[in-house]
Structures are given as structure tokens and as C-alpha cells.
Design an enzyme around this catalytic site. Structure first.
Site, PDB file in Angstrom:
ATOM      1  CB  CYS A   1      -0.900  -0.013   1.238  1.00 14.13           C
ATOM      2  SG  CYS A   1      -2.153   1.295   1.274  1.00 14.13           S
TER       3      CYS A   1
ATOM      4  CB  CYS B   1      -3.948   2.960   7.933  1.00 13.70           C
ATOM      5  SG  CYS B   1      -4.426   3.851   6.433  1.00 13.70           S
TER       6      CYS B   1
ATOM      7  CE1 TYR C   1      -7.892   1.554   9.810  1.00 14.30           C
ATOM      8  CE2 TYR C   1      -7.803   3.504  11.207  1.00 14.30           C
ATOM      9  CZ  TYR C   1      -8.201   2.883  10.034  1.00 14.30           C
ATOM     10  OH  TYR C   1      -8.893   3.595   9.085  1.00 14.30           O
ATOM     11  CB  CYS C   2      -3.619  -1.239   8.026  1.00 16.22           C
ATOM     12  SG  CYS C   2      -3.882  -2.358   6.629  1.00 16.22           S
TER      13      CYS C   2
ATOM     14  NE  ARG D   1      -7.905   5.720   5.688  1.00 21.39           N
ATOM     15  CZ  ARG D   1      -7.782   4.423   5.389  1.00 21.39           C
ATOM     16  NH1 ARG D   1      -7.980   3.504   6.320  1.00 21.39           N
ATOM     17  NH2 ARG D   1      -7.478   4.044   4.172  1.00 21.39           N
TER      18      ARG D   1
ATOM     19  CB  CYS E   1     -20.210 -13.232   6.616  1.00 15.00           C
ATOM     20  SG  CYS E   1     -18.945 -11.937   6.516  1.00 15.00           S
TER      21      CYS E   1
ATOM     22  CB  CYS F   1     -19.110 -16.849   8.028  1.00 19.25           C
ATOM     23  SG  CYS F   1     -17.862 -17.640   9.075  1.00 19.25           S
TER      24      CYS F   1
ATOM     25  CG  ASP G   1     -10.036  -9.202   3.947  1.00 14.94           C
ATOM     26  OD1 ASP G   1      -8.910  -9.324   3.439  1.00 14.94           O
ATOM     27  OD2 ASP G   1     -10.491  -8.106   4.337  1.00 14.94           O
TER      28      ASP G   1
ATOM     29  CB  CYS H   1     -20.473  -9.442  23.739  1.00 15.32           C
ATOM     30  SG  CYS H   1     -21.995 -10.027  24.538  1.00 15.32           S
TER      31      CYS H   1
END
Length: 454
Positions: A25, A29, A31-32, A144, A269, A275, A291, A364
Site C-alpha cells: 500500500c 494506516c 490500525y491496518c 490514516r 456474514c 459464514c 479476509d 458483545c
């Protein structure tokens, strides 16, 4: 005459996200979760070859027996492949498609590489573009940033302007994290009013420490959204949306919730019982279970060795999908919002339940709070749908309640009572209405929930 195929041996309908640049990329970012996946292919330049491209397009097109097949691209940043790569992909799809088959194209991008040429290409070829944007400048730029640590907000907004000038169909994908989680209305209004977004997906950032791209343990980073924040964020957006935008702005989570309340498949999903039909493919043709599970233990094979349909329908992949249901903790099975939640995404099931059982979803408490909050309005919209009336009628009822609240200090003539009036006024006759907030199917691009998603 040959026997019809045995459904038990046929692969289920599936969605495949192709990553032509792998985890490569132009941004970094904070948190990626995918940047760390480069450890899976050390020393290799992640770029999809023409041979893999042809196998991918041909196998996806040939595998879909319905009226439409979707070619989906994600990353990393897929636009790093260049325009000519995608021109070849579109041409290949046209050649491979049988008569009568429509081929849709979707792509998820950070938007920083989009210019007039890209936007024209997307428009001319009917691409649905998912754009990653985390809200106003201060929230977006918090995490980002590019490889040199520079903010990206202006570049993303410039890319968006090209999409809007060309009339490209696009959706907003917004990550919810520590920087923006406490500002739901501000983020929503920015996307709606300043960006012009009419379809939004909100994705919770739940980031665990990882080794070689594989998450470990039950702790999360400071960037992650908390369960309480996630529930409050969804509730805050809902309260803004339900008062003016039902039927005009489509928020994926709200359409998913309505489908579950209505008793239809949700299409997502995360909030479905099982899923396993949303897979990911790396630049070299390696196919993974999901993914979020691009890890050695979830590698299903390579499309150069085994056809995609075999990988999707393999016993391992079927078991992966069924485990979402079979491994629910006891407290989930007994929960009164199980029908709406279905335990959330397995990637987030790393918390110990109150009774000591493993496998509770980290989010939750947030899910429970949100689903409890929207129970009455969801029931009202279901009643409207069954009466062949628009769910958007709920907006007027909320406005009436708000007006009454303004005029009276005792205004707990809340949306609940007004919505009950709406519900009783609507004849509860069954209909074939589609359980979405618009009465029609919406499309989304940032995850694997919809028929047209990158």
C-alpha cells in the site's frame, strides 16, 4: 440424460476479494491489520501476473450460474497496479462471460491515487467504488497517514471530488476507532452532508498484537474501539439517521438488522448464523478462508492447482463456516438478541464469557446495547413492510415525538408510543417486500456481505 448435480457436493454461492498487490500500500494506516501480511511472502514483490489475472477472472465468471458475477478488488492498495491492468481485467471478463451473464466490478481504495482518468474509467465500466474515509479531517488523519507520516485527508477528498464529478457510484467505508468513536453524529453528518455519501459501512477496529500477521492473545491496542463505544456509536448514528434519512441514506448495519428482525437472510456474514462464503485471494492465486484469516492455517489452496469452486466447497472451508454457529458460547445461545447478532465475527471472539467459557465476542456488550435500543423501531419498520408500506414512514413519527418532547416537559410520549400507533395502523398482512430500509436491495463495497463488494 445426466442426473442433476447433488446440492451437497456443489459449492455455495460465494464472494471472493482479490488482492492484486497483496498487502502493499502507499499508506501506512496505524490500525491496518493487513500490512503485517507481507510476512507471508517475504522477499517477493507483490504484483498479480497476467496469468493469475486470467485464472481469477475466468474461474469467478464460470463459477457463477446466476445472472451476475462480480469481480472484486481490494488491497493493500489495488490502484497501484495501474489503469492498464484493470483495463485488461475488464476486457477479460467480457470475453469470458457467457451470453446473458452480467459482470459487475467493484474496488475498495484509499482514494489517494484517484484522478480524472481513474474516475472516467470507473464510470465507463460501471465500477462500484468503496472509499475509505474515517470522518472529518482530525479523525481521519489520526491514523490514516502515508509512509512518511503525512496526513491523507486532502488527497482522499480530492479523489472523492473526481468520483463525484464523473458520477461514479461509490460507498463510504469508515473505520470506527479510538479517535472517532465518541463522535457518531459528527462523523455521520460529515459523510452525508460534506461527502454526499448515500451508502455507508461502519467497521469496528479491534486490533490485537500480532506476530507475522497472525493476531495473538486477548488484549487490544489503544487505537481499538471499546465495546461500549461501539454500541454508543451505532446508537448515535441510528438516532440521527432515523429522524430524517430512512430510505435516503443506507447504513449497512441498519439494513442488516432490519433483515434479521424481518426474518430474512441479512446478507452480511458477521451477523449471519454461519459464514465461510466470503474468501480472499492473494496476488499469486493463494486462496484463504476469509479476509480476516489470511494466515497459514487457513490457506485453502491455489487456483493454479485446484479450481476455485473446489476450494470454496472444500470440507475445511465448510467446517470453517459452520464453526461460527457450532462454537457459540452458551451465553450467546441463550441471548435474547442472538437472532440479530449471531455472535458477530469469529475474528473478535477472544473474550472469556461471564460463566468462564471461551469465545465471547469482544464487542458483545456494544452489540447488545445497540440491538436493544433499536428493537422497537425495527419492529415498527417490519410492520410497515408487511403492510406494503415504506419503512421511511417512521421518520415522520419520530419527528412528531420530537416536537411533542420540545413542547412538553413530560414528553415521554416517546418514539415507542408513536411507533406503536404506526404499527397498529398498518395492516399486518404478509407481503413479499424486501426487508431493507428502502424496500429494495442496497449494494455495498467494503466487505463481503453484498453481491457487489470489493
Amino acid at each position: 440424460m445426466s442426473d442433476p448435480p447433488d446440492p451437497a457436493t456443489q459449492p455455495p454461492p460465494f464472494h471472493l476479494l482479490a488482492k492484486p498487490t497483496g498487502s502493499t500500500c502507499n499508506l501506512e494506516c496505524a490500525y491496518c491489520f493487513y500490512l503485517g501480511k507481507e510476512a507471508l511472502y517475504p522477499g517477493i514483490r507483490a504484483r498479480m501476473s497476467d496469468a493469475v489475472l486470467e485464472r481469477y477472472v475466468r474461474q469467478v465468471v464460470e463459477a457463477h450460474q446466476g445472472p451476475e458475477a462480480t469481480i472484486s478488488w481490494q488491497g493493500g492498495e489495488p490502484l497501484l497496479m495501474g489503469l492498464e491492468f484493470f483495463r485488461r481485467a475488464v476486457a477479460l471478463a467480457r470475453r469470458c462471460a457467457r451470453p446473458g451473464l452480467a459482470v459487475a466490478h467493484t474496488i475498495q481504495t484509499n482514494g489517494t491515487k484517484i484522478d480524472g482518468n481513474w474516475a472516467r474509467f470507473f464510470r465507463e465500466n460501471g465500477f462500484l467504488v468503496g472509499l475509505s474515509i474515517d470522518g472529518p479531517r482530525e479523525y481521519h488523519d489520526a491514523y490514516r497517514r502515508d509512509k512518511r507520516g503525512r496526513p491523507t485527508f486532502d488527497r482522499v477528498m480530492r479523489g472523492l471530488s473526481h468520483l463525484r464529478e464523473q458520477g461514479v457510484e461509490w460507498n463510504a467505508l469508515t473505520a470506527v476507532h479510538a479517535a472517532n468513536a465518541d463522535h457518531p453524529a459528527e462523523v455521520y453528518r460529515f459523510l452525508r452532508d460534506e461527502c454526499g455519501a448515500r451508502f455507508m459501512q461502519f467497521i469496528p477496529i479491534v486490533e490485537r498484537p500480532h506476530e507475522g500477521g497472525v493476531p495473538r492473545g486477548d488484549s487490544v491496542t489503544a487505537r481499538s474501539v471499546t465495546a461500549t463505544q461501539w454500541g454508543r456509536f451505532l446508537t448515535g448514528v441510528f438516532e440521527e439517521w432515523v429522524r430524517r434519512d430512512v430510505g435516503e441514506v443506507y447504513v449497512q448495519m441498519f439494513d442488516v438488522a432490519l433483515a434479521n428482525w424481518y426474518g430474512e437472510p441479512s446478507g452480511l456474514c458477521v451477523h449471519s448464523p454461519t459464514c465461510g462464503t466470503a474468501l480472499a485471494m492473494e496476488f499469486n492465486g493463494d486462496v484463504y478462508a476469509c479476509d480476516h484469516f489470511v494466515e497459514p492455517g487457513y490457506l485453502r489452496g491455489n487456483i493454479a492447482v485446484r479450481p476455485l469452486t473446489e476450494l470454496v466447497g472444500s470440507p475445511k472451508q465448510r467446517r470453517f463456516g459452520q464453526d461460527k454457529l457450532d462454537r457459540l458460547p452458551r451465553c450467546c445461545v441463550a441471548c435474547d438478541v442472538l437472532f440479530a447478532c449471531h455472535g458477530g465475527c469469529p475474528k473478535d471472539r477472544f473474550v472469556v464469557a461471564p460463566d468462564g467459557e471461551d469465545g465471547l465476542n469482544y464487542l458483545c456488550a456494544g452489540y447488545k446495547a445497540f440491538f436493544a435500543h433499536v428493537d422497537e423501531p425495527m419492529r415498527t419498520m417490519c410492520t410497515l413492510l408487511r403492510a406494503d408500506r415504506a419503512p421511511a414512514e417512521i421518520v415522520a413519527r419520530y419527528r412528531e415525538c420530537d416536537a411533542a418532547a420540545t413542547m412538553s416537559d413530560t414528553a415521554t410520549a416517546s418514539a415507542t408510543s408513536a411507533m406503536a400507533t404506526t404499527a397498529s395502523a398498518a395492516a399486518a398482512t404478509p407481503s413479499d417486500a424486501t426487508a431493507t430500509t428502502s424496500g429494495k436491495a442496497a449494494r455495498s463495497p467494503g466487505d463481503a456481505s453484498d453481491r457487489r463488494q470489493p
